[in-house]
Design a protein around this motif. Structure first.
Motif, short mmCIF file in Angstrom:
data_model
loop_
_atom_site.label_atom_id
_atom_site.label_comp_id
_atom_site.label_asym_id
_atom_site.label_seq_id
_atom_site.Cartn_x
_atom_site.Cartn_y
_atom_site.Cartn_z
N LEU A 327 -1.07 5.62 17.06
CA LEU A 327 -2.77 4.50 16.33
C LEU A 327 -3.15 3.61 17.11
N SER A 328 -2.27 2.98 18.78
CA SER A 328 -3.27 2.38 19.63
C SER A 328 -4.32 2.52 20.56
N LYS A 329 -4.28 4.04 20.46
CA LYS A 329 -5.24 4.41 21.02
C LYS A 329 -6.40 5.03 20.51
N LEU A 330 -7.08 4.55 19.29
CA LEU A 330 -8.11 4.82 18.05
C LEU A 330 -8.77 3.83 18.47
N LYS A 331 -9.41 3.73 18.00
CA LYS A 331 -11.04 2.94 18.24
C LYS A 331 -11.25 2.60 16.19
N MET A 332 -11.46 1.09 16.24
CA MET A 332 -11.49 1.12 14.64
C MET A 332 -13.00 1.34 14.18
N LEU A 333 -13.00 1.43 13.52
CA LEU A 333 -13.98 1.46 12.30
C LEU A 333 -14.82 0.80 11.83
N ARG A 334 -14.45 0.42 10.86
CA ARG A 334 -14.51 -0.39 9.98
C ARG A 334 -13.42 -1.25 9.29
N THR A 335 -13.68 -3.04 9.09
CA THR A 335 -12.38 -3.74 8.61
C THR A 335 -12.82 -4.27 7.40
N TRP A 336 -12.46 -4.42 6.02
CA TRP A 336 -13.10 -4.52 4.87
C TRP A 336 -11.94 -5.69 4.58
N GLY A 337 -12.42 -6.99 3.45
CA GLY A 337 -11.63 -7.70 2.62
C GLY A 337 -11.86 -7.32 1.39
N GLY A 338 -10.76 -7.80 0.45
CA GLY A 338 -11.61 -7.78 -1.19
C GLY A 338 -10.41 -8.93 -1.99
N ILE A 339 -10.54 -9.45 -2.99
CA ILE A 339 -9.62 -10.62 -3.78
C ILE A 339 -8.90 -9.90 -4.54
N MET A 340 -7.53 -9.97 -4.88
CA MET A 340 -6.91 -9.51 -5.45
C MET A 340 -6.64 -10.91 -6.76
N ASP A 341 -6.30 -10.15 -7.24
CA ASP A 341 -4.76 -11.06 -8.71
C ASP A 341 -3.96 -11.24 -8.52
N MET A 342 -3.60 -12.03 -7.78
CA MET A 342 -1.55 -12.31 -7.69
C MET A 342 -0.89 -12.70 -7.99
N SER A 343 -0.47 -11.82 -9.48
CA SER A 343 0.13 -12.53 -9.87
C SER A 343 2.10 -12.63 -10.30
N MET A 344 2.49 -14.14 -10.44
CA MET A 344 3.74 -13.97 -10.21
C MET A 344 4.85 -13.49 -9.99
N ASP A 345 4.69 -12.53 -10.81
CA ASP A 345 6.38 -11.77 -10.64
C ASP A 345 6.02 -10.38 -10.20
N GLY A 346 4.45 -10.53 -9.39
CA GLY A 346 3.66 -9.13 -8.85
C GLY A 346 4.18 -8.33 -9.63
N SER A 347 3.25 -8.33 -10.87
CA SER A 347 2.95 -6.96 -11.77
C SER A 347 2.03 -7.94 -12.67
N PRO A 348 1.78 -6.22 -13.33
CA PRO A 348 -0.01 -6.83 -14.25
C PRO A 348 0.62 -7.65 -15.19
N ILE A 349 -0.49 -8.39 -15.97
CA ILE A 349 -1.03 -8.70 -17.76
C ILE A 349 -1.67 -7.22 -17.90
N ILE A 350 -1.55 -7.24 -19.12
CA ILE A 350 -2.71 -6.08 -20.37
C ILE A 350 -1.99 -6.66 -21.50
#
Lengths: 418, 89
Positions: A327-350
């Motif tokens: 992987l070290s030989k590869l050029k990076m094409l794109r990076t991006w970010g998103g925002i997450m709901d991080m819950s306090m036990d790592g599991s979702p709420i429905i």
């Protein structure tokens, strides 16, 4: 609605593809709906689709601040899996796997579901034991799991670092052969097109600025395009849940954090599976275009920025290079970010909320994309029937009060620790 | 790269720090009856503000002190930093 098929493709070729119907309309909001879903991401669109399909509720609007599929459904690394140990997560995700397998036919839209298998690498005897335990738990829930030794892993991914003197030698791995990837934008567009065809209004560029609640009951929402009355309102706004919760005077067991991903330049096919590094947080797969799709840790501090910072990326990619040196030989094409709901036990709420007619779908942490169909299906059930389905009964909001946490990773409440 | 002005050591890169979460969360008093709600608010519930956010960081590869940082969660701009026992006006 125009069906997508080889015949229609050929037919439209004769008119230079200029006469295709629009995939969905651009309606102005009506005065009142039976159900308003806030958030036109994967989960919101899927919820509207299953409301119409499974519960015959079609007087539905999706309210989206930006454009549909512009949030996390278009920013994830497209991994689909159900390799969980806890029953709540395993059964929920495996129900979702069934929906994934039928999705392209169901939506008449090629979501390019590719069950290529996921391998979690183990780097110690203790980790092999933990994987054996998780694999057994998965199999008890009817999920496929195979424990691989070092030689078996080497056969599948010979490009990983199997040399002698490495810091984290590969002892083996846990594989879920039925896991895989899908084209994430197609999932959003497929759900949107079908929901629209069944009468759901997809309203974009419409920001929710407030809620109309009286006597403990929701009556509607206030938006940048006027007030909309609604009997029921569902919140599906991962990343912005806390902002809307504040308008409802609710404080939730969620923090909003930033997660980055990146892709390399396209290369010839080299990696058939999704592979995760076991001594840190890094995962990689190869897209159909040939790009290596990679991701890992949160940036590690509360953020709504949707753009990342280089130290975390450097940390994540150094793990990647430790696992697969090429992987070290590869050029990076794109990076991006998103925002997450991080819950306090790592599991979702429905769940339902203390406000009558207001429903909550949030807290997806790292794993929102793969949950899209199951989340939409169970949330639609929760809204239409005004009660949770047994599949999402564990994902209740009050589990933090009663102590019934679903802490798959055993991390506790420090959501930024990985 | 974030640059954090440690009140003990001066301006350093984020690589020297580790994050400690919302600094406005206060543990309920030890010697009194604590309700479930108070405990939930301390352990689980977070405002997770968009905008100015007061948070704890530890200068883990420096003086190892816990400090308070006022940072914008939408832009990542850092406004002010404080010692852990300093009053935030």
């Amino acid at each position: 609605m125009q069906k997508y098929s080889i015949f229609n493709l050929v037919k439209n070729a004769f008119s230079n593809h200029e006469n295709w119907d629009l995939a969905w309309k651009d309606p102005t909001p009506k005065e009142e709906y039976d159900v308003v879903i806030i958030g036109g991401g994967g989960h919101g669109l899927a919820t509207a689709y299953y409301l119409a399909k499974e519960h015959n509720v079609t007087n539905v609007a999706i309210i989206e601040k930006g454009w549909i599929g512009g949030g996390n459904v278009g920013r994830n690394t497209t991994i689909i899996r159900s390799n969980y140990m806890h029953d709540e997560n395993g059964l929920f995700s495996e129900f979702g796997m069934d929906l994934w397998r039928k999705m392209s036919q169901d939506l008449n839209y090629n979501v390019m579901f590719s069950p290529r298998g996921i391998i979690n690498l183990a780097h110690s005897d203790a980790q092999m034991n933990a994987y054996a335990r998780r694999g057994n738990s998965m199999r008890l829930n009817g999920i496929d799991a195979v424990l691989l030794n070092r030689e078996q892993v080497k056969e599948i991914i010979p490009m990983a670092d199997f040399s002698e003197n490495v810091r984290f030698p590969i002892f083996g791995g846990l594989m879920q052969p039925s896991a895989g990837t899908a084209r994430h934008d197609a999932v959003a567009w497929g759900y949107a097109r079908q929901a629209d065809s069944m009468g759901v209004d997809i309203i974009q560029n419409c920001e929710v600025i407030g809620f109309d609640v009286s006597a403990g009951k929701i009556n509607g929402i206030r938006t940048s395009r006027g007030n909309i009355k609604a009997k029921k309102v569902g919140l599906c706004v991962a990343g912005s849940t806390n902002i809307l919760a504040e308008k409802l005077n609710m404080t939730l067991p969620i923090e909003t954090h930033l997660l980055q991903a990146c892709v390399s330049e396209p290369v010839k096919p080299v990696l058939d599976n999704v592979v995760t590094f076991g001594a840190g947080h890094f995962y990689v797969s190869q897209s159909d275009k040939g790009e290596m799709v990679m991701g890992g840790d949160l940036d590690g501090y509360n953020s709504y920025a949707q753009r990342g910072n280089l130290p975390t990326l450097q940390h994540v990619l150094s793990e990647g290079i430790a696992m697969m040196p090429f992987l070290s030989k590869l050029k990076m094409l794109r990076t991006w970010g998103g925002i997450m709901d991080m819950s306090m036990d790592g599991s979702p709420i429905i769940d339902k909320t203390h406000i009558d007619g207001l429903y909550l779908n949030c807290g997806w942490c790292y794993g929102g994309f793969k949950a899209t169909p199951a989340s939409g299906w169970t949330f639609a059930h929760t809204i239409a029937q005004d009660r949770v389905h047994e599949l999402n009964a564990g994902y209740s909001l009050n589990r933090f009060n009663t102590g019934h946490l679903i802490d798959e990773k055993g991390l506790g409440t420090k959501t930024w620790i990985s | 790269m974030l640059y954090i002005n440690c009140p003990h050591c001066g301006m350093r890169s984020q690589n020297e720090f580790s994050y400690g979460g919302d600094a406005s969360v206060i543990r309920p008093e030890l010697n009194k009856e604590v309700s479930d709600q108070e405990w939930d608010n301390f352990v689980y519930n977070r405002k997770s503000l968009r905008g100015k956010h007061l948070e704890l960081w530890q200068h883990i590869s420096g003086c190892r002190q816990w400090i308070k940082v006022e940072r914008d969660t939408a832009t990542h701009e850092i406004f002010r930093t404080f010692k852990s026992d300093e009053e935030v006006a």
